[in-house]
Write a protein that holds these residues in place. Sequence first.
Motif, PDB file in Angstrom:
ATOM      1  N   THR A 195       0.830  -1.202   0.000  1.00 28.03           N
ATOM      2  CA  THR A 195       0.000   0.000   0.000  1.00 28.03           C
ATOM      3  C   THR A 195       0.867   1.255   0.000  1.00 28.03           C
ATOM      4  OG1 THR A 195      -1.790  -1.131   1.160  1.00 28.03           O
ATOM      5  CG2 THR A 195      -1.751   1.272   1.295  1.00 28.03           C
ATOM      6  N   LEU A 196       1.892   1.281   0.853  1.00 24.93           N
ATOM      7  CA  LEU A 196       2.803   2.432   0.902  1.00 24.93           C
ATOM      8  C   LEU A 196       3.516   2.642  -0.428  1.00 24.93           C
ATOM      9  CD1 LEU A 196       4.490   1.964   4.397  1.00 24.93           C
ATOM     10  CD2 LEU A 196       2.956   3.816   3.737  1.00 24.93           C
ATOM     11  N   ILE A 197       3.963   1.554  -1.015  1.00 25.63           N
ATOM     12  CA  ILE A 197       4.712   1.638  -2.267  1.00 25.63           C
ATOM     13  C   ILE A 197       3.809   2.148  -3.392  1.00 25.63           C
ATOM     14  CG2 ILE A 197       5.872   0.255  -4.030  1.00 25.63           C
ATOM     15  CD1 ILE A 197       6.896  -1.510  -1.651  1.00 25.63           C
ATOM     16  N   ALA A 198       2.573   1.650  -3.443  1.00 22.13           N
ATOM     17  CA  ALA A 198       1.638   2.112  -4.470  1.00 22.13           C
ATOM     18  C   ALA A 198       1.303   3.587  -4.291  1.00 22.13           C
ATOM     19  CB  ALA A 198       0.372   1.259  -4.430  1.00 22.13           C
ATOM     20  N   GLU A 199       1.140   4.010  -3.046  1.00 23.50           N
ATOM     21  CA  GLU A 199       0.850   5.418  -2.783  1.00 23.50           C
ATOM     22  C   GLU A 199       1.997   6.322  -3.222  1.00 23.50           C
ATOM     23  OE1 GLU A 199       0.118   5.528   1.372  1.00 23.50           O
ATOM     24  OE2 GLU A 199      -1.950   4.797   1.234  1.00 23.50           O
ATOM     25  N   THR A 200       3.220   5.775  -3.217  1.00 29.62           N
ATOM     26  CA  THR A 200       4.390   6.571  -3.598  1.00 29.62           C
ATOM     27  C   THR A 200       4.593   6.596  -5.105  1.00 29.62           C
ATOM     28  OG1 THR A 200       5.359   5.801  -1.505  1.00 29.62           O
ATOM     29  CG2 THR A 200       6.818   6.976  -2.975  1.00 29.62           C
ATOM     30  N   GLY A 201       3.854   5.782  -5.843  1.00 27.01           N
ATOM     31  CA  GLY A 201       3.951   5.828  -7.298  1.00 27.01           C
ATOM     32  C   GLY A 201       4.421   4.557  -7.951  1.00 27.01           C
ATOM     33  N   GLY A 202       4.556   3.470  -7.180  1.00 30.79           N
ATOM     34  CA  GLY A 202       5.005   2.214  -7.752  1.00 30.79           C
ATOM     35  C   GLY A 202       3.863   1.363  -8.257  1.00 30.79           C
ATOM     36  N   THR A 203       4.141   0.614  -9.316  1.00 28.88           N
ATOM     37  CA  THR A 203       3.199  -0.386  -9.829  1.00 28.88           C
ATOM     38  C   THR A 203       3.570  -1.719  -9.207  1.00 28.88           C
ATOM     39  OG1 THR A 203       3.004   0.805 -11.928  1.00 28.88           O
ATOM     40  CG2 THR A 203       2.274  -1.487 -11.894  1.00 28.88           C
ATOM     41  N   VAL A 204       2.735  -2.196  -8.275  1.00 27.31           N
ATOM     42  CA  VAL A 204       3.095  -3.312  -7.405  1.00 27.31           C
ATOM     43  C   VAL A 204       2.583  -4.631  -7.959  1.00 27.31           C
ATOM     44  CG1 VAL A 204       2.877  -4.265  -5.074  1.00 27.31           C
ATOM     45  CG2 VAL A 204       3.047  -1.787  -5.400  1.00 27.31           C
ATOM     46  N   ARG A 205       3.417  -5.647  -7.851  1.00 27.43           N
ATOM     47  CA  ARG A 205       3.025  -7.020  -8.176  1.00 27.43           C
ATOM     48  C   ARG A 205       3.530  -7.935  -7.072  1.00 27.43           C
ATOM     49  NH1 ARG A 205       4.928 -10.614 -13.447  1.00 27.43           N
ATOM     50  NH2 ARG A 205       3.783 -12.523 -12.908  1.00 27.43           N
TER      51      ARG A 205
END
Length: 465
Positions: free
Chosen positions: A305-315
């Motif tokens: 969640t933190l990574i996505a909020e920072t702009g990452g496309t998470v898998r």
Amino acid sequence: MDVLEWLAAALGEEAGTAGVLSTDPGLLDAARADKSGWAADGMPLAIVSARTVEHVQATLRAASEFRVPVVPRGAGTGLAGGANGTDGSIVLDVSGMNRILEIDAEDQLAVVEPGVINSDLNAALEPYGLFFAPDPASRAVSTVGGNIATNAGGLLCAKYGVTREAVLGLEVVLADGRLLRTGHRTVKGVTGYDLTALFVGSEGTLGVIVGATVRLQPIPPGEPVTLGALFPDVRTAAEASARVTAARLRPAVMELLDAPALERISAHLGRATLEEAFGASDGAAYLLVQFDGATAAADAAAAGTLIAETGGTVRVAADAAEGERLLALRRAFHPALAASGEVLIEDVAVPRSRMPEMFAAIERISARYGIPIPTVAHAGDGNLHPNFVYTGDEVPAVVWDAANDLFRTAIELGGTLTGEHGVGVLKRRWLADEVGPDSYELQVKLKSVFDPLGVLNPGKVFGGR
């Protein structure tokens, strides 16, 4: 009688029949280099391939008697020139001392000789439900003794610490041949000065490690959970890793690869391999995070969640096997660079909150000197590895100029010249700048206490001001 005659007599029949003492030109030449790309000038006198503590003691007694330098060496996987055989030296190779002497599952410790390979130790520990936490990228070939001599790090440091935290006690042969035992088998122990910690990271300048009692960790329960995220730029990826740390999450692994690093892995393994692993092909940086233990799934979800909020496309990896494939891609970085030329692998560390600034500085330095600097980072502990690929036998001056800028920037950001590779030869010229004149003088005097004749790895760590 010269030093080699004296040493051959001291080693006895094993000197020749068991190949313990050799002056083979091919072996001598190979011992001049490590994985840093740097080779020492001149040629060593001989190589002692030690099999026992007595071989090590005989070598150091000979060195002290004849005032001949000794260069301790393990697998030769170092990255700072610390174990390179110098002109006129005796190379003391302890990689053949490779026995696991004891595994104590009840007290969670093992007693090993210095030549034990990291991965071999962990293979032996797995049936006991234990593991040795230090995890250098070269774990399949690097030795425990070499890890201790350089205080090596690796992918798991953010959660499990560097090698120093995994060493309880040591057996060390001093410059005059005496055998010194330090430390303990207990979890606690504060009797006298901590000589064990002093020898860890001393790069063969204070003594030769011939045995170690190491702390083990229980293998975490359940399967690890791994996630990866592509980012439009490396500074955003570094900000995401800093947010994970600030959130008090403790991943076992958190690795960051910038765009030049991804390009070289792609060229080495094939673009399709990366696209399949990452689930996408567009991105200028990649953050790989793995959690282990009972809370792995919940921690990974929070980090995602933190990574996505920072702009990452998470898998999120489907299972542990897919997670290991992602880690294998990270471990492929250095072979990918080596396939394209000679490589100078650098090693700086900064406070984790300042990693975005360090990555920005690397981009500026790359542009200033007109050379690519593919970089990977142990983002969980702020340890960055800027790399330089070049051709020829010598590191070009422009590369050293760029590296100098990198080192000074890391120090200005509150960081250090080396997070895990050590000083060796390649960083000794900057050591006094970081530690200051008083500390430098005390360290030089400390070496003279353990090595009054100056025979232990002379010219390494100190002497390049």
